[in-house]
Design an enzyme around this catalytic site. Structure first.
Site, PDB file in Angstrom:
ATOM      1  N   ASP A 126      -3.178  -7.707  -4.453  1.00 42.15           N
ATOM      2  CA  ASP A 126      -3.449  -6.425  -3.828  1.00 42.15           C
ATOM      3  C   ASP A 126      -4.027  -5.421  -4.819  1.00 42.15           C
ATOM      4  O   ASP A 126      -3.608  -5.380  -5.981  1.00 42.15           O
ATOM      5  CB  ASP A 126      -2.149  -5.842  -3.261  1.00 42.15           C
ATOM      6  CG  ASP A 126      -2.254  -5.510  -1.785  1.00 42.15           C
ATOM      7  OD1 ASP A 126      -3.385  -5.424  -1.289  1.00 42.15           O
ATOM      8  OD2 ASP A 126      -1.212  -5.348  -1.141  1.00 42.15           O
ATOM      9  N   HIS A 145      -5.516  -1.128  -4.614  1.00 43.53           N
ATOM     10  CA  HIS A 145      -5.849   0.038  -3.800  1.00 43.53           C
ATOM     11  C   HIS A 145      -6.644   1.007  -4.662  1.00 43.53           C
ATOM     12  O   HIS A 145      -6.195   1.391  -5.748  1.00 43.53           O
ATOM     13  CB  HIS A 145      -4.584   0.672  -3.238  1.00 43.53           C
ATOM     14  CG  HIS A 145      -3.874  -0.246  -2.297  1.00 43.53           C
ATOM     15  ND1 HIS A 145      -2.857  -1.086  -2.704  1.00 43.53           N
ATOM     16  CD2 HIS A 145      -4.077  -0.509  -0.978  1.00 43.53           C
ATOM     17  CE1 HIS A 145      -2.445  -1.809  -1.675  1.00 43.53           C
ATOM     18  NE2 HIS A 145      -3.169  -1.484  -0.625  1.00 43.53           N
ATOM     19  N   HIS A 187      -8.470  -0.658   0.457  1.00 46.65           N
ATOM     20  CA  HIS A 187      -7.542  -1.767   0.244  1.00 46.65           C
ATOM     21  C   HIS A 187      -8.385  -3.024   0.010  1.00 46.65           C
ATOM     22  O   HIS A 187      -9.365  -3.245   0.718  1.00 46.65           O
ATOM     23  CB  HIS A 187      -6.682  -2.026   1.486  1.00 46.65           C
ATOM     24  CG  HIS A 187      -5.980  -0.824   2.043  1.00 46.65           C
ATOM     25  ND1 HIS A 187      -4.609  -0.745   2.147  1.00 46.65           N
ATOM     26  CD2 HIS A 187      -6.451   0.345   2.560  1.00 46.65           C
ATOM     27  CE1 HIS A 187      -4.267   0.398   2.705  1.00 46.65           C
ATOM     28  NE2 HIS A 187      -5.369   1.075   2.958  1.00 46.65           N
ATOM     29  N   LYS A 230     -12.240  -3.167   8.598  1.00 47.53           N
ATOM     30  CA  LYS A 230     -12.166  -4.143   7.510  1.00 47.53           C
ATOM     31  C   LYS A 230     -13.458  -4.937   7.412  1.00 47.53           C
ATOM     32  O   LYS A 230     -14.202  -5.062   8.378  1.00 47.53           O
ATOM     33  CB  LYS A 230     -11.033  -5.147   7.766  1.00 47.53           C
ATOM     34  CG  LYS A 230      -9.673  -4.565   7.999  1.00 47.53           C
ATOM     35  CD  LYS A 230      -8.631  -5.675   8.108  1.00 47.53           C
ATOM     36  CE  LYS A 230      -8.803  -6.510   9.360  1.00 47.53           C
ATOM     37  NZ  LYS A 230      -7.824  -7.610   9.471  1.00 47.53           N
ATOM     38  N   ARG A 276       7.681 -10.961   5.223  1.00 48.67           N
ATOM     39  CA  ARG A 276       7.499 -10.686   6.655  1.00 48.67           C
ATOM     40  C   ARG A 276       8.195 -11.776   7.452  1.00 48.67           C
ATOM     41  O   ARG A 276       8.122 -12.952   7.096  1.00 48.67           O
ATOM     42  CB  ARG A 276       6.013 -10.607   7.017  1.00 48.67           C
ATOM     43  CG  ARG A 276       5.299  -9.480   6.272  1.00 48.67           C
ATOM     44  CD  ARG A 276       3.818  -9.418   6.552  1.00 48.67           C
ATOM     45  NE  ARG A 276       3.164  -8.486   5.658  1.00 48.67           N
ATOM     46  CZ  ARG A 276       1.844  -8.305   5.578  1.00 48.67           C
ATOM     47  NH1 ARG A 276       1.038  -9.015   6.363  1.00 48.67           N
ATOM     48  NH2 ARG A 276       1.328  -7.435   4.728  1.00 48.67           N
ATOM     49  N   CYS A 325       0.795  -1.233   0.000  1.00 54.51           N
ATOM     50  CA  CYS A 325       0.000   0.000   0.000  1.00 54.51           C
ATOM     51  C   CYS A 325       0.828   1.286   0.000  1.00 54.51           C
ATOM     52  O   CYS A 325       0.475   2.232  -0.715  1.00 54.51           O
ATOM     53  CB  CYS A 325      -1.029  -0.003   1.127  1.00 54.51           C
ATOM     54  SG  CYS A 325      -0.622  -0.937   2.583  1.00 54.51           S
ATOM     55  N   GLN A 353       0.457 -11.094  -2.646  1.00 60.59           N
ATOM     56  CA  GLN A 353      -0.913 -10.639  -2.397  1.00 60.59           C
ATOM     57  C   GLN A 353      -1.560 -10.197  -3.706  1.00 60.59           C
ATOM     58  O   GLN A 353      -0.910  -9.567  -4.548  1.00 60.59           O
ATOM     59  CB  GLN A 353      -0.910  -9.469  -1.419  1.00 60.59           C
ATOM     60  CG  GLN A 353      -0.451  -9.829  -0.018  1.00 60.59           C
ATOM     61  CD  GLN A 353      -0.468  -8.621   0.898  1.00 60.59           C
ATOM     62  OE1 GLN A 353       0.135  -7.598   0.594  1.00 60.59           O
ATOM     63  NE2 GLN A 353      -1.164  -8.727   2.013  1.00 60.59           N
TER      64      GLN A 353
END
Length: 654
Positions: free
Chosen positions: A386, A388, A518, A472, A366, A337, A384
């Site tokens: 992902d 945005h 997100h 979320k 991570r 992000c 991910q």
């Protein structure tokens, strides 16, 4: 008299000091025999705790999640009592309930306990449970608590007590066992009738690798043997479906200690499966107005300081990479992000340009502790899906609902039809974990709650589960075995646009802040594929299967025809392989079944002479003989329609 309000809204009056168990008995003795705990004013407590003021009350039994959790926590205490009896001098860490059962971390003082020893612990637990000993709660001063565990010589409990405030400490005891515990517990041990200790593992004390490694014993209990037997049947089926086992058998992925723990490598069949999933979502995203972007695998540390991720998750990330330039630090990208925020700023935006939807299959890294790594579900490097979305405040609900539609499309296509939408909000009390103003949080929370309601989603609200920058909507999916997995997520964020000073020029010619959404329908490809493998037991839907068709020539005489069929299937964009081993056809069929290939084409001299193929379907058997054109049409229609996964009937209660 005090007023007790029940879940259905009914109100009854009782004397102050009444317990939930007393109230259950006043309703029926049968109900009282089932009550494990109670929820008073929203807090789970012992069914034997006095209620002294007007309160709401929910009686908790085995059918309630909190009722199960209370029994499993009490079972952890029962196991600790059994361990003290069998292993004098054992020192105890913590023993919580978990999603399925409980565990206790113990220090055996140099002794060891093996899988075969669990039977005698189980037997001792059964012996103790039959004594029907009550779980008694006692409030203890800090000085007395320290003295008790000092005399007992249990340094782990002493460490826990030192972190507690005087006046907040309670002990629980049952039979001859006493433990530091805030509870709650079931009324007595007699509720625990069926016991299974399932596993032994190592666990660092308090999850810190610098601390001593303790022995963790897992277990689960039930109120009757029938439910335990059903659970064990499901566990055996889960072992067969374990994605680590099937991933190896189906040649999908591998791990190497030389490459690094928690860093999966994709074999050709797994890579093709992963790419098809990626293309599936990319096609849907492009049709919905998403723009593809790519960002680097590393980023300057200051990027994550600006976003707030470094402060919140710096300890869970890989350590910064130092360059030859003094003071310059980079990090392996722990999330996408912040990079997308910087992409938004590349060019000025007008209100007419919004929404802007950036999508990336971005790999992030991570640091997970060794003991937490588990196949593809807990890794150190993952990708991910992902995206945005940057939109005006008046566009938030519409964009959020479009993302819900996209998640539903993904779930339906892969037969994840049993799910709960969890609205994850801030902690009601502790706001220190979050950034941003209350006003922005309230706007974000309201947008999620209203959007979910308008889409008709069945939702539950969980406080304290929000991300640090926004609330979320998490999708908790049940697989074919009834296990819950958190897969898709959608988040509303007013705060990162503030921290990155994102702007657009409004119709009033003034500068405004966009709102950021997100979203990740898969969550991560690794975790999603792991869940998918276990959900369908490796029997992927035809459009995803690495090999769609296995061609099985009966003898060498059919080999030339098999090669011709393979070439024609390739031209029809059907993934096919020839099994040209010198094996009997029965073995080839069995091996192909084990490899979970959806279709088999059995080719003999007759099929070759007539230009036909004998078709078999995975788990269904012989479908008869047909022309190759008919077969190709049938396969392509199934692929085009994205026929959902046909779930296996386990013939057990879930």
């Amino acid at each position: 008299m005090i007023n007790i309000t029940f879940p259905d809204g009914a109100v009854r009056q009782y004397e102050p000091g009444v317990t939930a168990l007393d109230i259950a008995k006043s309703i029926s003795e049968g109900l009282a025999r089932k009550v494990l705990a109670a929820k008073v004013n929203g807090q789970v407590v012992d069914a034997t705790r006095p209620i002294i003021t007007d309160s709401t009350l929910q009686l908790l039994t085995w059918v309630d999640t909190d009722g199960k959790a209370t029994m499993w926590h009490s079972s952890a205490h029962l196991m600790a009592e059994a361990l003290e009896a069998l292993y004098p001098g054992v020192k105890l860490g913590i023993g919580p309930s978990i999603e399925n059962g409980f565990y206790y971390d113990i220090d055996l003082g140099g002794r060891t306990i093996a899988e075969e020893d669990l039977k005698k612990v189980e037997a001792k637990m059964v012996e103790l449970s039959k004594q029907n000993n009550t779980y008694n709660r006692t409030e203890v001063s800090k000085a007395d608590a320290l003295q008790y565990f000092t005399e007992k010589g249990d340094e782990y409990k002493l460490e826990l007590i030192n972190d507690l405030q005087d006046g907040t400490i309670t002990f629980y005891n049952q039979g001859g066992f006493t433990d530091l515990c805030r509870g709650p517990h079931i009324p007595h041990t007699g509720f625990i009738k069926a016991i299974k200790l399932t596993n032994i593992a190592g666990a660092y004390w308090r999850g810190n690798e610098k601390n001593k490694m303790l022995t963790r014993i897992y277990g689960i209990t039930f109120p009757n043997q029938k439910e335990l037997d059903e659970y064990l049947t499901l566990i055996e089926e889960a072992k067969k479906r374990d994605h680590r086992k099937l991933g190896k058998e189906l040649e999908l992925f591998a791990f190497s200690e030389k490459v690094g723990l928690g860093l999966p490598m994709w074999l050709p069949k797994g890579a093709m499966l992963r790419e098809r999933l990626q293309r599936f979502l990319q096609e849907a995203q492009m049709a919905s107005g998403y723009l593809p972007v790519i960002t680097p695998h590393i980023g300057n540390k200051n990027l994550y300081v600006t976003s707030g991720h470094y402060e919140k998750y710096g300890k869970d990330s890989f350590q910064p990479i130092h360059t030859p330039e003094e003071g310059e630090e980079f990090m392996l990208k722990p999330m996408n992000c912040p990079h997308h925020c910087e992409l938004y700023k590349v060019s000025p935006k007008s209100y007419k340009d919004l929404p802007v939807r950036f999508a990336e299959f971005g790999t992030v890294y991570r640091y997970e502790q060794h003991g937490e790594l588990h196949g593809l579900t807990r890794v150190r490097g993952f990708t991910q899906d992902d995206a945005h979305l940057f939109c005006r405040p008046d566009q938030v609900k519409e964009e959020f609902q479009k993302v819900i539609d996209l998640v539903m499309y993904v779930f339906h296509s892969l037969s994840f039809n049993d799910f709960t939408a969890q609205i994850s909000l801030r902690d009601k009390e502790d706001r220190s974990k979050y950034i941003g103003t209350d006003e922005n949080w309230e706007l974000a929370e309201r947008a999620i709650i209203e959007s979910a309601a308008e889409k008709g989603l069945s939702t539950v609200i969980e406080y304290g589960e929000a991300a640090f920058y926004g609330p979320k909507l998490d999708f908790m999916v049940k697989d074919a075995l009834g296990r819950k997995w958190q897969l898709g997520t959608i988040q509303v964020d007013y705060n990162l646009p503030e921290r990155f000073e994102l702007e657009y020029i409004g119709a009033d010619n003034m500068k405004h802040r966009p709102v950021m959404i997100h979203r990740a329908p898969f969550g991560s490809l690794e975790r999603f594929i792991a869940v998918l493998i276990e959900h369908c037991a490796g029997k992927f839907p035809l459009w995803l299967a690495p090999t769609q068709v296995k061609i099985l020539p009966i003898s060498d005489k059919s080999q030339e025809y098999a090669e011709k069929v393979a070439e024609l299937l390739k031209k029809a964009e059907i993934r096919a392989e020839i099994d040209d081993r010198s094996e009997k056809i029965g073995k080839k069929i069995r091996d192909t079944e084990l490899a979970k290939v959806p279709y088999m084409l059995v080719l003999g001299e007759k099929e070759a002479a007539d230009n036909l193929v004998a078709v078999r379907r995975q788990a269904k058997g012989d479908l008869g003989t047909m022309s190759l054109e008919q077969f190709t049409t049938m396969v392509n229609e199934e692929v085009t329609n994205r026929k959902p996964i046909e779930e296996i009937n386990l013939n057990v209660e879930k």
